[in-house]
Design a protein around this motif. Structure first.
Motif, PDB file in Angstrom:
ATOM      1  N   MET A 233       0.800  -1.211   0.000  1.00 51.06           N
ATOM      2  CA  MET A 233       0.000   0.000   0.000  1.00 51.06           C
ATOM      3  C   MET A 233       0.839   1.269   0.000  1.00 51.06           C
ATOM      4  O   MET A 233       0.441   2.273  -0.576  1.00 51.06           O
ATOM      5  N   HIS A 234       1.975   1.226   0.678  1.00 46.14           N
ATOM      6  CA  HIS A 234       2.803   2.421   0.805  1.00 46.14           C
ATOM      7  C   HIS A 234       4.119   2.246   0.055  1.00 46.14           C
ATOM      8  O   HIS A 234       5.157   2.739   0.474  1.00 46.14           O
ATOM      9  N   THR A 235       4.060   1.513  -1.047  1.00 45.82           N
ATOM     10  CA  THR A 235       5.253   1.304  -1.864  1.00 45.82           C
ATOM     11  C   THR A 235       5.008   1.812  -3.277  1.00 45.82           C
ATOM     12  O   THR A 235       3.866   2.042  -3.685  1.00 45.82           O
ATOM     13  N   TYR A 236       6.081   1.941  -4.032  1.00 46.86           N
ATOM     14  CA  TYR A 236       6.035   2.510  -5.382  1.00 46.86           C
ATOM     15  C   TYR A 236       6.909   1.645  -6.275  1.00 46.86           C
ATOM     16  O   TYR A 236       7.996   1.221  -5.882  1.00 46.86           O
ATOM     17  N   GLN A 237       6.411   1.367  -7.469  1.00 44.70           N
ATOM     18  CA  GLN A 237       7.116   0.460  -8.365  1.00 44.70           C
ATOM     19  C   GLN A 237       6.992   0.933  -9.802  1.00 44.70           C
ATOM     20  O   GLN A 237       6.005   1.593 -10.148  1.00 44.70           O
ATOM     21  N   GLY A 238       7.950   0.557 -10.642  1.00 45.39           N
ATOM     22  CA  GLY A 238       7.808   0.859 -12.051  1.00 45.39           C
ATOM     23  C   GLY A 238       9.083   0.774 -12.848  1.00 45.39           C
ATOM     24  O   GLY A 238      10.197   0.746 -12.309  1.00 45.39           O
ATOM     25  N   ALA A 239       8.886   0.726 -14.162  1.00 46.10           N
ATOM     26  CA  ALA A 239      10.002   0.690 -15.105  1.00 46.10           C
ATOM     27  C   ALA A 239      10.578   2.087 -15.292  1.00 46.10           C
ATOM     28  O   ALA A 239       9.878   3.091 -15.136  1.00 46.10           O
ATOM     29  N   ILE A 240      11.846   2.138 -15.632  1.00 44.67           N
ATOM     30  CA  ILE A 240      12.495   3.406 -15.958  1.00 44.67           C
ATOM     31  C   ILE A 240      13.295   3.229 -17.235  1.00 44.67           C
ATOM     32  O   ILE A 240      13.644   2.122 -17.626  1.00 44.67           O
ATOM     33  N   SER A 241      13.588   4.332 -17.882  1.00 50.23           N
ATOM     34  CA  SER A 241      14.364   4.266 -19.117  1.00 50.23           C
ATOM     35  C   SER A 241      15.817   3.931 -18.810  1.00 50.23           C
ATOM     36  O   SER A 241      16.302   4.119 -17.682  1.00 50.23           O
ATOM     37  N   ASN A 242      16.517   3.459 -19.818  1.00 43.49           N
ATOM     38  CA  ASN A 242      17.936   3.132 -19.652  1.00 43.49           C
ATOM     39  C   ASN A 242      18.749   4.373 -19.298  1.00 43.49           C
ATOM     40  O   ASN A 242      19.666   4.314 -18.472  1.00 43.49           O
TER      41      ASN A 242
END
Length: 505
Positions: A233-242
């Motif tokens: 609930m209190h976390t953040y996730q995701g892809a990022i560019s190279n």
């Protein structure tokens, strides 16, 4: 209990004529119009309704059409007037907009939906966040580690698979922020970015009338689900560019490719970097409405049967309209025509003992919001609601059937077992459908998947009428040309007679 349909067996044996009141019910059930059902369904699922997404212009057009059909049929609102306001139950939902997020490091700022594709549930800010580089994230790099309030970054040859790994890292290490990239395929991030930009945010939450302070977790009301997801609930996730990964780690992209290939880090590459991280969500309030029509009873007027269907669907995107002919213009058209014939019977002096409330719910696709709001803010005491007949997705076949001469019934064996006896008896002298009870258990997920669940939660007996899932479900291909309108009429007869029996017993 009255005999409409214990007498059905006698009728079948030609031992006694059908009672006058029951023959009246059969008469009006046979007046249900396939043509009118078709007209309503085609209009509700037309492009002009734009997929009827909750809160959209198309949904409101559909609400107005439903209201107009009730008025045209002469059916009054809950206050027994034709005042337009009395046909609508207005409420608000919160719609989640795309998140604003940025990372600042080494004099550069990286933003969401450009350099980052981050998702999360709550606002967060950290001016000096530790960044731990996990390389290709072998289990040993995060299991039994405590990364609370820290960020981690790892490499993957597949960003879609990396999203699953990201969840594992969160659950195992309590990491606050998990970033991942694929240095081997720049185009994969670009493709993912374009897909995310093309999808309008679908997240919605029902506004609480009891507590005006909006809590985005209000919709997570199942304790086991809460426990399962509490770490996320209190976390953040995701892809990022190279380029972003290279800048944050101070490692060139060429070297990141080598790390991904060899799965080894040099000692100086394991240092902890730092950056500033900000994440915020916006929730816009959106107005929407259920649509009512009410037929007051006589001797038992205070007791109410609810006949319902949801009229919303999932809307549209930049290239397609999700018309939702089967889901659920079919159910909405059904209750409109059933309501018309009850009003026609009333016009001819044939009233019911109990009252009947017809409701077209909005917000079903977002989480049963319309029906949840109704039961929490009902104009009728819930103790006076004797049952709910809910209709969702008629006129198609699923993988288990090659004709439309069937209907799944759910709920008949749960809170009020006589509902199965009534349904079986009525079916024998009306539509003669194949009544399929394979899903009729209280623990079946389909029993919780439509608006009857909101009534069942309050121990109100319900029957859910449903033709099953098919390949066009929630696709743009769910169109009116694939509907068997005669099949809907047959189910409508069953619903009409069941409603008649419950309103008169």
């Amino acid at each position: 209990m009255r005999a409409i349909f214990i007498l059905l067996f006698i009728l079948a044996s030609n031992l006694l004529p059908l009672k006058a009141q029951d023959s009246i019910a059969l008469h009006y059930s046979r007046l249900l119009s396939t043509k009118q059902i078709k007209t309503d369904l085609i209009i509700l699922s037309s492009d002009i309704m734009e997929g009827r997404e909750t809160g959209s212009n198309g949904q409101k057009l559909a609400a107005r059409y439903i209201y107009q059909q009730f008025v045209k049929a002469g059916i009054k609102n809950f206050t027994s007037t034709t005042d337009s306001l009395g046909y609508f139950q207005n409420f608000a939902i919160y719609k989640k907009e795309q998140a604003t997020a940025n990372v600042e490091a080494y004099g550069k700022t990286f933003t969401n939906y450009n350099d980052l594709l981050l998702s999360g549930f709550t606002d967060y800010s950290n001016k000096s966040m530790d960044l731990i580089f996990l390389g290709t994230a072998p289990d040993s790099s995060y299991i039994n580690k405590d990364f609370s309030e820290k960020a981690v970054l790892f490499l993957s040859s597949n960003l879609y698979a990396a999203a699953i790994k990201s969840n594992d890292i969160v659950m195992a290490s309590q990491a606050k922020l998990v970033l991942f990239c694929n240095p081997n395929q720049t185009n994969q991030y670009t493709e993912l970015l374009e897909k995310r930009k093309a999808i309008s945010p679908q997240g919605m939450n029902l506004k609480s009338e009891i507590n005006s302070n909006f809590n985005p977790y209000d919709s997570i009301n199942d304790h086991q689900s809460f426990i399962r997801y509490k770490n996320r609930m209190h976390t953040y996730q995701g892809a990022i560019s190279n380029a972003t990964a290279s800048a944050l780690l101070q490692i060139k992209t060429k070297r990141l490719k080598q790390i991904l290939k060899k799965k080894k880090l040099k000692q100086n590459e394991q240092k902890i970097n730092q950056f500033a991280f900000n994440f915020s969500l916006e929730y816009n309030e959106v107005e929407t409405e259920n649509v009512f029509a009410f037929l007051p009873g006589t001797e038992k007027k205070e007791e109410v049967l609810v006949v319902s269907a949801h009229y919303d669907h999932i809307g549209k995107n930049e290239t397609q309209i999700f018309n939702g002919a089967n889901d659920n213009a079919s159910g909405t058209a059904t209750i409109l025509e059933v309501a018309r014939k009850f009003q026609l019977a009333r016009n001819n002096g044939h009233t019911t003992k109990r009252s009947i409330l017809f409701i077209a719910f909005t917000g079903e696709e977002k989480g049963l919001f319309g029906s949840k709001y109704f039961v929490d803010n009902s104009p009728v005491s819930l103790s006076n609601i004797i049952g709910n007949l809910n209709v969702d997705m008629l006129g198609r076949t699923d993988q288990f059937n090659d004709t439309t001469n069937y209907i799944y019934l759910l709920g008949t064996n749960h809170l009020q077992p006589k509902l199965k006896v009534i349904s079986d008896s009525i079916n024998q002298i009306s539509a003669n459908l194949k009544l399929d009870y394979k899903y009729d258990t209280p623990d079946n997920y389909l029993y919780r998947a439509s608006d009857q669940a909101s009534f069942v939660k309050h121990n109100i007996p319900a029957i859910f009428y449903f033709n099953g899932i098919h390949a066009d479900y929630h696709r743009a291909s769910d169109t009116a040309d694939k509907i068997d309108f005669e099949a809907i009429n047959r189910v409508s007869q069953l619903i009409f007679l069941t409603a008649w029996e419950l309103a008169n017993e």
